[in-house]
Design a protein around this motif. Sequence first.
Motif, PDB file in Angstrom:
ATOM      1  N   LEU A 118      19.161  76.617  86.154  1.00 32.33           N
ATOM      2  CA  LEU A 118      20.078  76.760  87.272  1.00 32.33           C
ATOM      3  C   LEU A 118      20.738  78.139  87.277  1.00 32.33           C
ATOM      4  CD1 LEU A 118      21.798  73.242  87.275  1.00 32.33           C
ATOM      5  CD2 LEU A 118      20.063  74.107  88.868  1.00 32.33           C
ATOM      6  N   ALA A 119      21.012  78.665  86.076  1.00 32.17           N
ATOM      7  CA  ALA A 119      21.633  79.988  85.993  1.00 32.17           C
ATOM      8  C   ALA A 119      20.687  81.088  86.460  1.00 32.17           C
ATOM      9  CB  ALA A 119      22.091  80.267  84.555  1.00 32.17           C
ATOM     10  N   SER A 120      19.377  80.887  86.245  1.00 29.74           N
ATOM     11  CA  SER A 120      18.401  81.909  86.652  1.00 29.74           C
ATOM     12  C   SER A 120      17.993  81.770  88.117  1.00 29.74           C
ATOM     13  CB  SER A 120      17.146  81.811  85.784  1.00 29.74           C
ATOM     14  OG  SER A 120      16.522  80.542  85.926  1.00 29.74           O
ATOM     15  N   LEU A 121      18.420  80.695  88.781  1.00 31.45           N
ATOM     16  CA  LEU A 121      18.044  80.480  90.172  1.00 31.45           C
ATOM     17  C   LEU A 121      18.539  81.596  91.098  1.00 31.45           C
ATOM     18  CD1 LEU A 121      16.642  78.634  92.188  1.00 31.45           C
ATOM     19  CD2 LEU A 121      18.791  77.344  92.405  1.00 31.45           C
ATOM     20  N   PRO A 122      19.797  82.071  90.981  1.00 30.46           N
ATOM     21  CA  PRO A 122      20.214  83.188  91.853  1.00 30.46           C
ATOM     22  C   PRO A 122      19.369  84.444  91.656  1.00 30.46           C
ATOM     23  CG  PRO A 122      22.126  82.116  90.884  1.00 30.46           C
ATOM     24  CD  PRO A 122      20.930  81.550  90.196  1.00 30.46           C
ATOM     25  N   LYS A 123      18.967  84.738  90.419  1.00 27.65           N
ATOM     26  CA  LYS A 123      18.125  85.909  90.179  1.00 27.65           C
ATOM     27  C   LYS A 123      16.773  85.755  90.870  1.00 27.65           C
ATOM     28  CE  LYS A 123      20.212  86.670  85.621  1.00 27.65           C
ATOM     29  NZ  LYS A 123      19.941  86.776  84.155  1.00 27.65           N
ATOM     30  N   ILE A 124      16.218  84.538  90.786  1.00 27.76           N
ATOM     31  CA  ILE A 124      14.919  84.291  91.428  1.00 27.76           C
ATOM     32  C   ILE A 124      15.030  84.451  92.937  1.00 27.76           C
ATOM     33  CG2 ILE A 124      13.132  82.559  91.826  1.00 27.76           C
ATOM     34  CD1 ILE A 124      13.727  81.432  89.065  1.00 27.76           C
ATOM     35  N   LEU A 125      16.116  83.937  93.514  1.00 28.95           N
ATOM     36  CA  LEU A 125      16.307  84.045  94.959  1.00 28.95           C
ATOM     37  C   LEU A 125      16.470  85.509  95.378  1.00 28.95           C
ATOM     38  CD1 LEU A 125      18.672  81.009  95.629  1.00 28.95           C
ATOM     39  CD2 LEU A 125      16.209  81.172  96.054  1.00 28.95           C
ATOM     40  N   ILE A 126      17.207  86.279  94.587  1.00 34.40           N
ATOM     41  CA  ILE A 126      17.389  87.703  94.907  1.00 34.40           C
ATOM     42  C   ILE A 126      16.062  88.446  94.835  1.00 34.40           C
ATOM     43  CG2 ILE A 126      18.469  89.848  94.121  1.00 34.40           C
ATOM     44  CD1 ILE A 126      20.883  88.194  93.263  1.00 34.40           C
ATOM     45  N   LEU A 127      15.266  88.161  93.784  1.00 38.82           N
ATOM     46  CA  LEU A 127      13.962  88.805  93.666  1.00 38.82           C
ATOM     47  C   LEU A 127      13.039  88.399  94.808  1.00 38.82           C
ATOM     48  CD1 LEU A 127      13.319  88.529  89.808  1.00 38.82           C
ATOM     49  CD2 LEU A 127      13.964  90.567  91.102  1.00 38.82           C
ATOM     50  N   LEU A 128      13.094  87.115  95.196  1.00 40.10           N
ATOM     51  CA  LEU A 128      12.269  86.652  96.310  1.00 40.10           C
ATOM     52  C   LEU A 128      12.670  87.354  97.607  1.00 40.10           C
ATOM     53  CD1 LEU A 128      10.085  84.719  97.311  1.00 40.10           C
ATOM     54  CD2 LEU A 128      11.866  82.992  97.634  1.00 40.10           C
TER      55      LEU A 128
END
Length: 286
Positions: free
Chosen positions: A19-29
């Motif tokens: 869940l903590a890495s989800l914002p990073k994934i969304l930003i990269l996407l």
Amino acid sequence: MATISATPGTEPRKRSARLASLPKILILLLAVIVTLGPVAWTVLSSLRPPSESLGGSPISFSHLSFDAYKQAFAQVDMWLLIVNSVLVTGLIALAQMITAGFAGYIFARVPFRGRGVLFGVVLATMMVPMQVTIVPVFMLIRGMGLSDTLWALIIPAIPTAFGTFLMRQYYLTLPPELGEAAAIDGASPWRTFRSIYAPLSTPGLAIVGILAFNAIWNEFFRPLIMEISARNFTLPLGLVSLQGNMGTGSVSVVLAGVIISMIPALLVFVFGQRTLRQGLTTGTVR
């Protein structure tokens, strides 16, 4: 046989980490969409039939069509533009690799009076915009009788301040003991450069060549000023004629020409990516 049970609390920690890495994934996407979105739109639009190029969404065309590419080759002498661009870009990249290699080695390994001041002057030229020097350069080229020729694009671009700086920094990372050992054996500075430092500087020279290729291949301003005859146009300058009078040309034909001009630069990036990465990470390990 005993089984190993999971440590209590392991699953909640993994779930919280995801869940903590989800914002990073969304930003990269989002970054991927912003970066590749225009490219995808250009490719899809170039595959639309020219008759449908002015209306609708680029994904709403009836069928895939390569008519725009055929018309791009029919409207301009695409092969001549490609040959001119390859010739100009290739010669400039090769010349910059040679001049940057020599200049970087001299500034890094050959001591002489005023070396620091001269190197500072070379770096200062990077602060001067091309628009400031284009008129004096054009007058010099015209005085040499080279106006409206491919040499008008090649000769002024041979010196490279950035390439000189890059190669100087690269040579400074190489062990100085190599040159000292060669000097003890009686080797001249030229022999030391040719036999020792030049073979070790291949990754750095590759970086200079790749960066020069990408910069010169997409160059529009200098060819616009230096060239008059269509036979000397490079690809970015020649593609302007696809827009037609008052910009009434087919959008799909124009974008087909853009895709054609992107292919060589894309190939250089794909096949030179490993060399570029090695050159940026190579240090005194060699």
